[in-house]
Design an enzyme around this catalytic site. Structure first.
Site, PDB file in Angstrom:
ATOM      1  N   ASP A 132      -1.257  58.259  24.255  1.00  0.00           N
ATOM      2  CA  ASP A 132      -0.668  58.552  24.955  1.00  0.00           C
ATOM      3  C   ASP A 132       0.349  59.550  24.045  1.00  0.00           C
ATOM      4  OD1 ASP A 132       1.173  56.414  23.444  1.00  0.00           O
ATOM      5  OD2 ASP A 132       1.129  54.773  25.486  1.00  0.00           O
ATOM      6  N   LYS A 134       3.940  60.374  22.682  1.00  0.00           N
ATOM      7  CA  LYS A 134       5.208  60.044  22.293  1.00  0.00           C
ATOM      8  C   LYS A 134       6.826  60.868  22.730  1.00  0.00           C
ATOM      9  CE  LYS A 134       6.875  58.590  17.273  1.00  0.00           C
ATOM     10  NZ  LYS A 134       8.862  59.355  18.102  1.00  0.00           N
TER      11      LYS A 134
HETATM   12  S1  IVH Z   1       4.075  52.024  20.847  1.00  0.00           S
HETATM   13  C1  IVH Z   1       2.940  48.995  18.269  1.00  0.00           C
HETATM   14  N1  IVH Z   1       3.849  54.578  22.467  1.00  0.00           N
HETATM   15  O1  IVH Z   1       8.260  55.539  19.402  1.00  0.00           O
HETATM   16  C2  IVH Z   1       3.318  50.160  18.967  1.00  0.00           C
HETATM   17  N2  IVH Z   1       6.297  53.967  21.466  1.00  0.00           N
HETATM   18  O2  IVH Z   1       8.736  56.178  16.250  1.00  0.00           O
HETATM   19  C3  IVH Z   1       5.066  50.729  19.514  1.00  0.00           C
HETATM   20  N3  IVH Z   1       7.698  55.498  21.069  1.00  0.00           N
HETATM   21  O3  IVH Z   1      10.505  52.768  18.377  1.00  0.00           O
HETATM   22  C4  IVH Z   1       5.496  51.664  19.900  1.00  0.00           C
HETATM   23  N4  IVH Z   1       6.554  57.043  22.239  1.00  0.00           N
HETATM   24  O4  IVH Z   1       9.818  53.658  20.084  1.00  0.00           O
HETATM   25  C5  IVH Z   1       4.923  53.653  21.999  1.00  0.00           C
HETATM   26  N5  IVH Z   1       3.879  56.101  23.431  1.00  0.00           N
HETATM   27  C6  IVH Z   1       4.866  55.296  22.677  1.00  0.00           C
HETATM   28  C7  IVH Z   1       6.152  56.369  21.812  1.00  0.00           C
HETATM   29  C8  IVH Z   1       6.553  55.372  21.616  1.00  0.00           C
HETATM   30  C9  IVH Z   1       8.056  57.068  21.825  1.00  0.00           C
HETATM   31  C10 IVH Z   1       8.777  55.731  20.103  1.00  0.00           C
HETATM   32  C11 IVH Z   1       9.374  53.681  20.076  1.00  0.00           C
HETATM   33  C12 IVH Z   1       9.094  53.749  18.028  1.00  0.00           C
HETATM   34  C13 IVH Z   1       9.189  55.324  17.234  1.00  0.00           C
HETATM   35  C14 IVH Z   1       8.634  55.311  16.660  1.00  0.00           C
END
Ligand code: IVH
Length: 693
Positions: A132, A134
Site C-alpha cells: 500500500d 507509504k
Molecule cells: S505499516 C509493520 N504502512 O512510515 C509495519 N506504515 O518510515 C508498520 N507509514 O513509522 C507500519 N505509510 O508509520 C505502514 N502504508 C503504510 C505506511 C506506514 C506510512 C509510516 C509508519 C512508519 C513510517 C516509517
C-alpha cells in the site's frame, strides 16, 4: 422543582430521563453512521441540515443530562478541550520505523532475505506481500476497548508517545465506536497515519495567510501541527484524516476468531468503519509487487494526499511474527521510497520572464541540481506575493521541488535568518523587455505587460504557435524561431510560412540540410494542420488544447467560429462565460483578424476534418469522465477516447454520457448513479474503443 438536577427524583422524571438515554444512544449511532458514510465512504445519505438536526438534538440531551455524555459521543468531535500540555505515555508494543529500499534490486534482495529467514514450515506463504502507499503524515495509534475509542498516542520515539486522544476524537473519519455488532476485541490498538489532503492544506495556508498567521511548508507539517494542539477546537477546524494500516496489541474477545493475514486485518478495519490506504493490494510475487510500485509512482499525483513510496508487508501474520524485528525495524515489512522530488541548491539570480499573455513571472536561476533524476537550472517563483511569502532572495540556499510534469518551483530558503542575505527582491513595475508600465489586473496576483506589441509577448506567442501545444511543427527548434524573431525576419507566426531555403542557408550558420528541413516542416504543417491544432496555436486566452478540440468539433472553420455568439459558444461543454468572452475578444481585435487573413491567403485555413468528425464511432461526441484507477494511466485512455471523438469533461452532471470507473472510484460514482449516468468499466470502455484503436 429543579429541572437540571442530575438525579431525577420522581417517577415521571425518571421515565423522561430513561427515554432521553435511549434517544441519546440512538442518536450517537445514527450520527456516527452518517459520519462514516460522509467522511469515509464519501456517500452521504442525508443532507447536511438533517445531520445538523440530529447533532443538535444530541447536544441538547447531553446538556440537559450531562451523565449521558459518553466517551464515544460524537459531540466530542468538535473539540474545545484545552490541555495544559501534551502528556506522554508508553506504547504497549513498540512502534517500529521501517527500513527503506530504493531500487528493484534492493526490493528483491529484501524479499529473498525474508523468504530465506522464514521457518521451513511456512515456505508457501512467503510469496504474498500486501502493498500500500507509504503515507506522508504522522503515525498514531488509537486504542479501542470493547469497541470504544479510549486513547490515542503519537508515535513519538516509538516507545513513548504523546497523548492526543482529545485531538484524534475530532478527526471525522476515525470511528469513536467501532461499527458493527461485534464481538469486538477487548483491546485493539489501531495504527495508521494522520494526514491532511492537499486541497485542505492549500485552503489552510490561504486562510492562515489571510489571517497573517504562520503557513505550513507541506501537508505533513500541517497535519502534525494541527494534531499536536493544546486547544482541540483548532484541531477540529483542520479536517484531518486517519488511514489505518497496521495493528499494535490486539486482545481478542473470548471466542472471537482471530485474523490470520494482513488482508483480513484490512477487511476487518473497513468493516469497523476505518478508512484504509487507497489502492492497498495483495501481490502474489515480488515481481507483481514491483509492478505495483511502478503503477503507483505513475499515479502519485492523482492521489488527494502526499505519498512517498510503497510499503510492503508480508501478508501472513504468523510469518510476520516468526520473522520479528531488528533493533530498528520489522524484518517482514519495508518501504520502497520514490525518488526524492526535492533538492537543495542556490539561487544565482532572480530574473523576470515575460509570457505569451504578458504575465511577468519571476524565475529563480539556479546552480544546476538533479531533482528526482532531472537536471534543473530554473524554477518558478510564481509571482510577487509568493516571493515575499516564501521570503526567497538572490544568493539563498533553497529547496527546489518538482512534482510530475509540473514546472519546478522554489519551496523556500533553507535558513531564512542567516546574516548578510541579499535584500528582498524588488519586483519591477515595468516590463523588463519593452519598458511599458506593468499593471496588475483586478483579482489577479500577476503583473502584466499590457503592450500588445511587446517583443517578448510576440516572441512567446510565435514560439507557442509552432510548439507542441500549438501546431506542433515537427523538427523546428524553438531556439531557431527565437533567432529569426530577434533578427527581425519573423514578426508574426504567418511569416514563418514564407521563409525560403536560400535565405535560411547562411542565417546564423544554419546549413543546407537544416534549412531544407525547416522549410519542409512548415510546408507540411501548412497542408496538414487540423482545425483543433490551429485554434490552439492561436493562443486565444483561456483556450487550451482541450477547448480547442471542442471548438473544432463544432465549427466548420474559423469563419464559423468568428460568427458564433457568446451564447452559442456557451452551449458547448466546458465553455463558460469567461472563455466565450475571451473568444469574442480575440476576433474583435483588428491585429488578430489581420493575422487570420494572412493565414487564409497562405492557404493555412483548416476545416473541420473528415478525419476527426463524421467517422462514426460509438463514442463520437459523447461526454465522458474517468474516475478510479485503471490498468493503464488514465491519460492514455482519455487520449484514446478523444481520438474516438469523445469529449472529456471535468465533473459529473446530467449532461455526462459515460462515467468510466476503475478501482476505488469515490464519490463521482455515487453522484453518477444518482443522476442516472451510464457507467462503463474498463472492459466495456475497451469494447467501445475497439473499432477506433
Ligand atoms: S505499516 C509493520 N504502512 O512510515 C509495519 N506504515 O518510515 C508498520 N507509514 O513509522 C507500519 N505509510 O508509520 C505502514 N502504508 C503504510 C505506511 C506506514 C506510512 C509510516 C509508519 C512508519 C513510517 C516509517
Amino acid at each position: 422543582m429543579n429541572q437540571h438536577s442530575l438525579l431525577p427524583t420522581n417517577t415521571e422524571e425518571i421515565k423522561t430521563a430513561r427515554r432521553a438515554g435511549h434517544r441519546a444512544a440512538e442518536l450517537r449511532r445514527a450520527i456516527e453512521r452518517h459520519n462514516h458514510l460522509y467522511h469515509t465512504l464519501d456517500a452521504p445519505e442525508i443532507t447536511d441540515e438533517a445531520y445538523d438536526a440530529l447533532f443538535r438534538e444530541l447536544e441538547d440531551i447531553e446538556q440537559h443530562y450531562p451523565q449521558l455524555r459518553t466517551p464515544d459521543s460524537p459531540t466530542l468531535r468538535t473539540g474545545g478541550a484545552v490541555l495544559p500540555s501534551l502528556e506522554t505515555r508508553a506504547h504497549s508494543v513498540r512502534m517500529y520505523g521501517l527500513d527503506n529500499v530504493f531500487s528493484a534490486a534492493e526490493w528483491n534482495a529484501f524479499a529473498q532475505r525474508a523468504a530465506r529467514q522464514l521457518p521451513e514450515a511456512a515456505p508457501d506463504i512467503t510469496g504474498a506481500w500486501w502493498a500500500d502507499p507509504k503515507l506522508d503524515g504522522l503515525a498514531v495509534e488509537i486504542t479501542y476497548e470493547n469497541g470504544v475509542m479510549t486513547q490515542a498516542l503519537t508515535r513519538g520515539d516509538g516507545s513513548v508517545g504523546e497523548v492526543v486522544t482529545e485531538a484524534v476524537r475530532t478527526v471525522r473519519n476515525a470511528p469513536l465506536r467501532l461499527l458493527g455488532e461485534g464481538p469486538f476485541p477487548v483491546r485493539l490498538e489501531v495504527r495508521g497515519e494522520i494526514l491532511m489532503f492537499r486541497k485542505e492544506f492549500e485552503a489552510l495556508n490561504r486562510r492562515q495567510q489571510a489571517l497573517g498567521q504562520k503557513t505550513f511548508a507541506n501537508p505533513r507539517n500541517a497535519a502534525a501541527g494541527s494534531l499536536r494542539q493544546l486547544d482541540t477546537s483548532v484541531t477540529a477546524s483542520r479536517k484531518l484524516r486517519f488511514l489505518a494500516y497496521s495493528a499494535g496489541l490486539v486482545e481478542f474477545a473470548p471466542g472471537q476468531p482471530r485474523w490470520h493475514t494482513h488482508s483480513e486485518l484490512m477487511a476487518a478495519y473497513q468493516a469497523y468503519g476505518f478508512q484504509t490506504p487507497v489502492d492497498g493490494r495483495l501481490c502474489l510475487s515480488p515481481a507483481e509487487a514491483e509492478q505495483y510500485y511502478r503503477e503507483l509512482e505513475a499515479r502519485r499525483d492523482e492521489l488527494p494526499f502526499e505519498i512517498d513510496g510503497v510499503v510492503y508487508k508480508l501478508n501472513d501474520l504468523d510469518a510476520q511474527e516468526a520473522l520479528g524485528h531488528t533493533a530498528r525495524a520489522p524484518r517482514f515489512a519495508v518501504a520502497w521510497k520514490f525518488a526524492a522530488r526535492q533538492a537543495r541548491t542556490t539561487i544565482r539570480r532572480i530574473s523576470i520572464q515575460v509570457g505569451r499573455t504578458g504575465v511577468l513571472t519571476p524565475v529563480a536561476e539556479l546552480e544546476p541540481v538533479s531533482v528526482g533524476g532531472v537536471m534543473v537550472s530554473r524554477a518558478t517563483l510564481h509571482n510577487e506575493e509568493e516571493i515575499h511569502r516564501r521570503d526567497v532572495r538572490e544568493g539563498d540556499t533553497v529547496i527546489i521541488q518538482r512534482a510530475g510534469d509540473v514546472i519546478p518551483e522554489v519551496v523556500g530558503p533553507v535558513s531564512p535568518a542567516s546574516p548578510g542575505r541579499a535584500e528582498p527582491f524588488a519586483f519591477p513595475r515595468s516590463c523588463p523587455v519593452c519598458g511599458s508600465p506593468a499593471a496588475r489586473l483586478e483579482g489577479e496576483a500577476a503583473w502584466r505587460c499590457l503592450n500588445l506589441s511587446c517583443p517578448a509577448v510576440s516572441m512567446r506567442s510565435i514560439v507557442h504557435f509552432v510548439s507542441k501545444a500549438g501546431l506542433d511543427v515537427q523538427g523546428v527548434g524553438a531556439r531557431w524561431v527565437e533567432k529569426l524573431i530577434e533578427a527581425g525576419r519573423v514578426k508574426t507566426p504567418a511569416d514563418l510560412f514564407t521563409l525560403r531555403e536560400e535565405e535560411l542557408v547562411g542565417f546564423e550558420r544554419m546549413g543546407e540540410v537544416l534549412a531544407a528541413k525547416f522549410v519542409q516542416a512548415f510546408d507540411t504543417a501548412l497542408h496538414s494542420a487540423g482545425l483543433a491544432r490551429f485554434i490552439a496555436a492561436l493562443g486565444i486566452r483561456q483556450v487550451g488544447e482541450q477547448t480547442a478540440r471542442t471548438l473544432a468539433g463544432h465549427f466548420a472553420d474559423m469563419d464559423a467560429l468568428e460568427a458564433a455568439t457568446a451564447d452559442e459558444l456557451m452551449e458547448l461543454p466546458d465553455i463558460g462565460p469567461e472563455v466565450a468572452a475571451s473568444i469574442r475578444a480575440f476576433f474583435a481585435n483588428a491585429a488578430n483578424r489581420e493575422l487570420l487573413e494572412r493565414f487564409r491567403a497562405l492557404g493555412l485555413w483548416p476545416r473541420r476534418e473528415a478525419r476527426a468528425e463524421p467517422r462514426q464511432t460509438p463514442l463520437n461526441g459523447k461526454r465522458m469522465l474517468f474516475t478510479g484507477s485503471l490498468s493503464r494511466p488514465r491519460e492514455e485512455f482519455q487520449r484514446l477516447a478523444e481520438s474516438a471523438g469523445a469529449v472529456i469533461v471535468s465533473g459529473v452532471s446530467r449532461k455526462l454520457d459515460y462515467l468510466v470507473v476503475g478501482d476505488n472510484p469515490g464519490s463521482k460514482l455515487d453522484k453518477a448513479r444518482e443522476l442516472g449516468v451510464a457507467i462503463l468499466d474498463e472492459a466495456s470502455l475497451k469494447r467501445l474503443l475497439g473499432g477506433s484503436e
